[in-house]
Write a protein that holds these residues in place. Structure first.
Motif, PDB file in Angstrom:
ATOM      1  N   GLY A 256       0.815  -1.212   0.000  1.00 36.99           N
ATOM      2  CA  GLY A 256       0.000   0.000   0.000  1.00 36.99           C
ATOM      3  C   GLY A 256       0.849   1.263   0.000  1.00 36.99           C
ATOM      4  N   ARG A 257       1.875   1.285   0.807  1.00 41.42           N
ATOM      5  CA  ARG A 257       2.758   2.460   0.861  1.00 41.42           C
ATOM      6  C   ARG A 257       3.543   2.636  -0.433  1.00 41.42           C
ATOM      7  N   THR A 258       3.961   1.528  -1.016  1.00 35.49           N
ATOM      8  CA  THR A 258       4.685   1.586  -2.289  1.00 35.49           C
ATOM      9  C   THR A 258       3.793   2.156  -3.380  1.00 35.49           C
ATOM     10  N   LEU A 259       2.553   1.711  -3.415  1.00 37.70           N
ATOM     11  CA  LEU A 259       1.609   2.231  -4.412  1.00 37.70           C
ATOM     12  C   LEU A 259       1.322   3.712  -4.166  1.00 37.70           C
ATOM     13  N   GLN A 260       1.214   4.121  -2.909  1.00 32.41           N
ATOM     14  CA  GLN A 260       1.026   5.541  -2.591  1.00 32.41           C
ATOM     15  C   GLN A 260       2.172   6.381  -3.124  1.00 32.41           C
ATOM     16  N   ARG A 261       3.393   5.920  -2.917  1.00 38.71           N
ATOM     17  CA  ARG A 261       4.565   6.675  -3.394  1.00 38.71           C
ATOM     18  C   ARG A 261       4.590   6.788  -4.914  1.00 38.71           C
ATOM     19  N   GLN A 262       3.895   5.886  -5.582  1.00 43.18           N
ATOM     20  CA  GLN A 262       3.808   5.939  -7.039  1.00 43.18           C
ATOM     21  C   GLN A 262       2.608   6.768  -7.494  1.00 43.18           C
ATOM     22  N   GLY A 263       1.863   7.335  -6.544  1.00 40.89           N
ATOM     23  CA  GLY A 263       0.702   8.151  -6.880  1.00 40.89           C
ATOM     24  C   GLY A 263      -0.528   7.332  -7.234  1.00 40.89           C
ATOM     25  N   ARG A 264      -0.563   6.092  -6.816  1.00 44.99           N
ATOM     26  CA  ARG A 264      -1.681   5.190  -7.118  1.00 44.99           C
ATOM     27  C   ARG A 264      -2.519   4.989  -5.855  1.00 44.99           C
ATOM     28  N   ASP A 265      -3.074   6.113  -5.371  1.00 46.33           N
ATOM     29  CA  ASP A 265      -3.748   6.125  -4.072  1.00 46.33           C
ATOM     30  C   ASP A 265      -4.967   5.211  -3.994  1.00 46.33           C
ATOM     31  N   ALA A 266      -5.787   5.172  -5.028  1.00 46.75           N
ATOM     32  CA  ALA A 266      -6.990   4.338  -4.990  1.00 46.75           C
ATOM     33  C   ALA A 266      -6.618   2.866  -4.845  1.00 46.75           C
ATOM     34  N   GLU A 267      -5.632   2.439  -5.589  1.00 47.10           N
ATOM     35  CA  GLU A 267      -5.175   1.053  -5.505  1.00 47.10           C
ATOM     36  C   GLU A 267      -4.519   0.778  -4.150  1.00 47.10           C
ATOM     37  N   ALA A 268      -3.803   1.761  -3.629  1.00 45.27           N
ATOM     38  CA  ALA A 268      -3.121   1.608  -2.349  1.00 45.27           C
ATOM     39  C   ALA A 268      -4.114   1.416  -1.209  1.00 45.27           C
ATOM     40  N   GLN A 269      -5.229   2.115  -1.253  1.00 46.67           N
ATOM     41  CA  GLN A 269      -6.201   2.053  -0.160  1.00 46.67           C
ATOM     42  C   GLN A 269      -6.704   0.634   0.096  1.00 46.67           C
ATOM     43  N   THR A 270      -6.895  -0.138  -0.939  1.00 48.38           N
ATOM     44  CA  THR A 270      -7.345  -1.522  -0.775  1.00 48.38           C
ATOM     45  C   THR A 270      -6.356  -2.294   0.100  1.00 48.38           C
TER      46      THR A 270
ATOM     47  N   LEU B 162      -3.975  -1.041   2.095  1.00 51.30           N
ATOM     48  CA  LEU B 162      -3.838  -0.447   3.419  1.00 51.30           C
ATOM     49  C   LEU B 162      -5.003  -0.839   4.331  1.00 51.30           C
ATOM     50  N   ARG B 163      -6.186  -0.906   3.781  1.00 56.79           N
ATOM     51  CA  ARG B 163      -7.353  -1.344   4.576  1.00 56.79           C
ATOM     52  C   ARG B 163      -7.217  -2.807   4.983  1.00 56.79           C
ATOM     53  N   LEU B 164      -6.781  -3.638   4.054  1.00 61.03           N
ATOM     54  CA  LEU B 164      -6.565  -5.051   4.382  1.00 61.03           C
ATOM     55  C   LEU B 164      -5.490  -5.194   5.450  1.00 61.03           C
ATOM     56  N   ALA B 165      -4.417  -4.439   5.337  1.00 65.46           N
ATOM     57  CA  ALA B 165      -3.345  -4.498   6.334  1.00 65.46           C
ATOM     58  C   ALA B 165      -3.867  -4.087   7.710  1.00 65.46           C
ATOM     59  N   ALA B 166      -4.666  -3.041   7.759  1.00 66.15           N
ATOM     60  CA  ALA B 166      -5.237  -2.590   9.036  1.00 66.15           C
ATOM     61  C   ALA B 166      -6.144  -3.663   9.624  1.00 66.15           C
ATOM     62  N   ALA B 167      -6.977  -4.271   8.795  1.00 65.17           N
ATOM     63  CA  ALA B 167      -7.877  -5.325   9.286  1.00 65.17           C
ATOM     64  C   ALA B 167      -7.093  -6.529   9.781  1.00 65.17           C
ATOM     65  N   LEU B 168      -6.068  -6.907   9.046  1.00 64.83           N
ATOM     66  CA  LEU B 168      -5.248  -8.058   9.451  1.00 64.83           C
ATOM     67  C   LEU B 168      -4.488  -7.778  10.738  1.00 64.83           C
ATOM     68  N   ALA B 169      -4.184  -6.526  11.001  1.00 64.82           N
ATOM     69  CA  ALA B 169      -3.499  -6.141  12.241  1.00 64.82           C
ATOM     70  C   ALA B 169      -4.476  -5.949  13.389  1.00 64.82           C
ATOM     71  N   GLY B 170      -5.780  -6.052  13.092  1.00 68.12           N
ATOM     72  CA  GLY B 170      -6.788  -5.895  14.125  1.00 68.12           C
ATOM     73  C   GLY B 170      -7.170  -4.448  14.384  1.00 68.12           C
ATOM     74  N   ASP B 171      -6.808  -3.570  13.492  1.00 69.06           N
ATOM     75  CA  ASP B 171      -7.122  -2.145  13.635  1.00 69.06           C
ATOM     76  C   ASP B 171      -8.376  -1.835  12.815  1.00 69.06           C
ATOM     77  N   PHE B 172      -9.529  -2.053  13.416  1.00 64.92           N
ATOM     78  CA  PHE B 172     -10.794  -1.884  12.703  1.00 64.92           C
ATOM     79  C   PHE B 172     -11.333  -0.466  12.775  1.00 64.92           C
ATOM     80  N   GLY B 173     -10.694   0.402  13.532  1.00 57.52           N
ATOM     81  CA  GLY B 173     -11.161   1.771  13.696  1.00 57.52           C
ATOM     82  C   GLY B 173     -11.033   2.611  12.458  1.00 57.52           C
ATOM     83  N   GLU B 174     -10.059   2.318  11.602  1.00 57.16           N
ATOM     84  CA  GLU B 174      -9.812   3.150  10.421  1.00 57.16           C
ATOM     85  C   GLU B 174     -10.359   2.545   9.139  1.00 57.16           C
ATOM     86  N   ILE B 175     -11.050   1.454   9.223  1.00 56.89           N
ATOM     87  CA  ILE B 175     -11.549   0.779   8.023  1.00 56.89           C
ATOM     88  C   ILE B 175     -12.834   1.410   7.545  1.00 56.89           C
TER      89      ILE B 175
END
Length: 115
Positions: free
Chosen positions: A86-100, A102-115
């Protein structure tokens, strides 16, 4: 270019050498060591993930993306690889693709507050 130093030693010795280069912020040298190591042990996630991180920190973003995609294709619940992708895609300016990712990473880490 002579690669003898980068390819010399056992897998464990090269893994340690790559870690020292990475810790010293010599990401290019770390990537040189890790590239051949990943070719020899492609099934291992650790060297591939460190290679992706070395590429990321040395702004070789397409290479980082390619390595991270291999990891998440093999192991879709590898949370750190998802985060890095997700961060790599963000640095490439591909924010929409990155969000998918980043959301999965947050969910897998148990961080459901930002989803």
């Amino acid at each position: 270019m002579n690669t003898t130093y980068y390819d010399h030693g056992t897998h464990a010795e090269r893994w340690e050498r790559a870690g020292m280069f990475f810790d010293a912020k010599d990401y290019y040298a770390a990537a040189r060591v890790l590239g051949s190591l990943v070719e020899e042990v492609p099934e291992q996630t650790g060297p591939r993930l460190l290679l992706a991180r070395a590429y990321y920190h040395s702004a070789q973003l397409r290479r980082a993306e390619a390595e991270l995609r291999i990891i998440v294709d093999r192991d879709p619940v590898e949370h750190y690889a998802r985060l890095m992708l997700g961060r790599t895609l963000q640095r490439q300016g591909r924010d929409a693709e990155a969000q998918t990712h980043l959301r999965l990473a947050a969910a897998l880490a148990g961080d459901f507050g930002e989803i």
